[in-house]
Design an enzyme around this catalytic site. Structure first.
Site, PDB file in Angstrom:
ATOM      1  N   ASN A  11     -21.274  24.089  41.364  1.00  0.00           N
ATOM      2  CA  ASN A  11     -21.766  23.784  40.019  1.00  0.00           C
ATOM      3  C   ASN A  11     -23.274  24.005  39.996  1.00  0.00           C
ATOM      4  OD1 ASN A  11     -22.373  22.814  37.504  1.00  0.00           O
ATOM      5  ND2 ASN A  11     -22.076  20.657  38.018  1.00  0.00           N
ATOM      6  N   TRP A  12     -23.675  25.135  39.435  1.00  0.00           N
ATOM      7  CA  TRP A  12     -25.105  25.488  39.430  1.00  0.00           C
ATOM      8  C   TRP A  12     -25.898  24.736  38.365  1.00  0.00           C
ATOM      9  CZ3 TRP A  12     -24.796  31.579  39.892  1.00  0.00           C
ATOM     10  CH2 TRP A  12     -24.437  31.905  41.219  1.00  0.00           C
ATOM     11  N   LYS A  13     -25.216  24.066  37.459  1.00  0.00           N
ATOM     12  CA  LYS A  13     -25.898  23.381  36.354  1.00  0.00           C
ATOM     13  C   LYS A  13     -26.823  24.376  35.638  1.00  0.00           C
ATOM     14  CE  LYS A  13     -25.553  19.304  39.198  1.00  0.00           C
ATOM     15  NZ  LYS A  13     -25.850  17.906  39.340  1.00  0.00           N
ATOM     16  N   HIS A  96     -18.183  16.579  32.969  1.00  0.00           N
ATOM     17  CA  HIS A  96     -19.193  16.259  33.992  1.00  0.00           C
ATOM     18  C   HIS A  96     -20.026  15.074  33.497  1.00  0.00           C
ATOM     19  CE1 HIS A  96     -22.589  16.541  36.691  1.00  0.00           C
ATOM     20  NE2 HIS A  96     -21.826  17.277  37.471  1.00  0.00           N
ATOM     21  N   GLU A  98     -23.072  14.474  33.637  1.00  0.00           N
ATOM     22  CA  GLU A  98     -24.312  14.830  32.933  1.00  0.00           C
ATOM     23  C   GLU A  98     -24.021  15.143  31.468  1.00  0.00           C
ATOM     24  OE1 GLU A  98     -25.639  17.845  35.653  1.00  0.00           O
ATOM     25  OE2 GLU A  98     -26.045  16.309  37.151  1.00  0.00           O
ATOM     26  N   GLU A 168     -16.274  12.174  40.945  1.00  0.00           N
ATOM     27  CA  GLU A 168     -17.725  12.268  41.104  1.00  0.00           C
ATOM     28  C   GLU A 168     -18.380  10.925  40.758  1.00  0.00           C
ATOM     29  OE1 GLU A 168     -19.154  16.521  41.220  1.00  0.00           O
ATOM     30  OE2 GLU A 168     -19.411  15.810  39.187  1.00  0.00           O
ATOM     31  N   GLY A 174     -26.610  14.122  42.885  1.00  0.00           N
ATOM     32  CA  GLY A 174     -28.014  14.525  42.928  1.00  0.00           C
ATOM     33  C   GLY A 174     -28.934  13.477  43.525  1.00  0.00           C
ATOM     34  N   SER A 212     -23.556  14.821  46.239  1.00  0.00           N
ATOM     35  CA  SER A 212     -24.404  15.033  47.420  1.00  0.00           C
ATOM     36  C   SER A 212     -23.609  15.514  48.623  1.00  0.00           C
ATOM     37  CB  SER A 212     -25.204  13.762  47.740  1.00  0.00           C
ATOM     38  OG  SER A 212     -26.025  13.408  46.640  1.00  0.00           O
ATOM     39  N   GLY A 233     -23.139  20.419  43.815  1.00  0.00           N
ATOM     40  CA  GLY A 233     -24.259  20.731  42.945  1.00  0.00           C
ATOM     41  C   GLY A 233     -25.404  21.334  43.739  1.00  0.00           C
ATOM     42  N   GLY A 234     -26.356  20.486  44.151  1.00  0.00           N
ATOM     43  CA  GLY A 234     -27.583  20.948  44.798  1.00  0.00           C
ATOM     44  C   GLY A 234     -27.359  21.925  45.944  1.00  0.00           C
TER      45      GLY A 234
HETATM   46  C1  PEP Z   1     -22.450  17.770  40.607  1.00  0.00           C
HETATM   47  O1  PEP Z   1     -23.343  17.870  39.784  1.00  0.00           O
HETATM   48  O2  PEP Z   1     -21.273  18.013  40.278  1.00  0.00           O
HETATM   49  C2  PEP Z   1     -22.802  17.373  41.959  1.00  0.00           C
HETATM   50  C3  PEP Z   1     -21.853  16.952  42.744  1.00  0.00           C
HETATM   51  O3  PEP Z   1     -24.131  17.453  42.297  1.00  0.00           O
HETATM   52  P1  PEP Z   1     -24.797  17.167  43.748  1.00  0.00           P
HETATM   53  O4  PEP Z   1     -23.936  17.882  44.767  1.00  0.00           O
HETATM   54  O5  PEP Z   1     -26.155  17.744  43.660  1.00  0.00           O
HETATM   55  O6  PEP Z   1     -24.763  15.704  43.955  1.00  0.00           O
END
Ligand code: PEP
Length: 250
Positions: A11-13, A96, A98, A168, A174, A212, A233-234
Site C-alpha cells: 500500500n503506497w498511499k 483503510h 486513513e 490493521e 505507520g 509496521s 505500508g512504509g
Molecule cells: C498500511 O497503511 O496499510 C500499513 C500497514 O502501513 P505501515 O506498514 O506503514 O504500518
C-alpha cells in the site's frame, strides 16, 4: 482445510509519481521472480496504468486504494469500480483506517462498496482494525465484529470467500509499533470465526496482518496459522525491503 496462498500487498498511499512507480516495478520484479505468493501493488490512481503495463506477463496483481460505490454519476473527484476494471486492475483496498479517519469513510458506505467491487470483477481487500483506545478498553473483538458484520452485510455467504480481509490495528499503522505475533494471530483467528458464523467457507479466506510489518518481523507474523499475508505500508516503498517481506512469505 484448503491451502491458502500467501498474499502480500504494497500500500503506497500517496507516494510515488508515475516515474517512481515504474522504477520500483523494474527493481522489484527480478527480486520476487521465484515467489509462490500472491503479490499485489497498490499505487495511486495516476500510476495504476503504468504498473499494470510493467507487470504484464508476471503474476503480480495491481490494486487501487479506494473507489466510489456507484458506477458513474455526479461525484466530482471520485473513481468507480468499472473504471478500475477497464484498466485491468484486479483488486481494491476498501476501508483503510486513513480513509475512515481522515475522509469520513463509513461502514454503511463500505457495505455498498464491497458488492460494487465484486460486481465489477475486483477483489476487495477490506481493512478492519481497532484504535488504541478500543484495545486498551478490551473492545477489540467488538469493534472487529461490528465492522465485519456491517461492511460485509451486502454479500451472500457464498461471496464472502472472494474477499480478502486485512486486520490493521490503527495503533500499529505507520508507528513502528507492530502487533505481537500472538495479538495478530488472535485477531485474525477471531475474524475467521466471525466469517464462519456468517456461513462463509472461512477456511478459504485470506486474512492479512497490517501495521509496521518489516523484513525483520515478517516471518514471525506470517508463521501464524491464521495470518495469511501482509498489507505493507512504509516498508513497501523500497523494492529491497518489500522483496524481503515477499521472501519471508515464501
Ligand atoms: C498500511 O497503511 O496499510 C500499513 C500497514 O502501513 P505501515 O506498514 O506503514 O504500518
Amino acid at each position: 482445510m484448503p491451502e491458502r496462498t500467501p498474499y502480500i500487498a504494497a500500500n503506497w498511499k500517496m507516494n510515488k509519481t508515475v516515474a517512481e512507480a515504474a522504477e520500483f516495478v523494474d527493481a522489484l520484479l527480478p527480486r520476487i521472480a521465484a515467489t509462490q505468493s500472491d503479490v499485489v501493488i497498490c499505487p495511486s490512481f495516476l500510476a495504476l496504468s503504468e504498473v499494470v503495463e510493467r507487470r504484464r506477463g508476471t503474476a503480480v496483481k495491481v490494486a487501487a486504494q479506494n473507489m466510489h460505490e456507484e458506477a458513474s454519476g455526479a461525484f466530482t473527484g471520485e473513481v468507480s469500480a468499472p473504471m478500475l476494471a477497464e484498466l485491468d486492475v484486479e483488486a481494491v483496498i476498501l476501508g483503510h483506517s486513513e480513509r475512515r479517519q481522515s475522509f469520513g469513510e463509513t461502514d454503511e458506505a463500505l457495505a455498498r462498496k464491497v458488492p460494487a467491487a465484486l460486481a465489477a470483477g475486483l477483489e476487495p481487500i477490506l481493512c478492519v482494525g481497532e484504535s488504541e483506545e478500543a484495545r486498551d478498553g478490551g473492545e477489540t473483538e467488538e469493534v472487529l465484529e461490528r465492522q465485519l458484520q456491517t461492511d460485509l452485510a451486502g454479500l451472500e455467504s457464498g461471496q464472502l470467500a472472494e474477499v480478502v480481509i486485512a486486520y490493521e490495528p490503527i495503533w500499529a499503522i505507520g508507528t513502528g509499533r507492530t502487533a505481537t505475533a500472538e495479538q495478530a494471530q488472535h485477531a485474525c483467528a477471531f475474524i475467521r470465526d466471525v466469517l464462519r458464523m456468517r456461513g462463509a467457507s472461512a477456511d478459504a479466506v485470506r486474512i492479512l496482518y497490517g501495521g509496521s510489518m518489516k523484513p525483520p518481523n515478517a516471518a514471525d507474523l506470517l508463521s501464524n496459522p491464521d495470518v495469511d499475508g501482509g498489507l505493507v505500508g512504509g516498508a513497501s516503498l523500497d523494492p529491497v525491503e518489500f522483496a524481503g517481506i515477499v521472501e519471508a512469505a515464501g
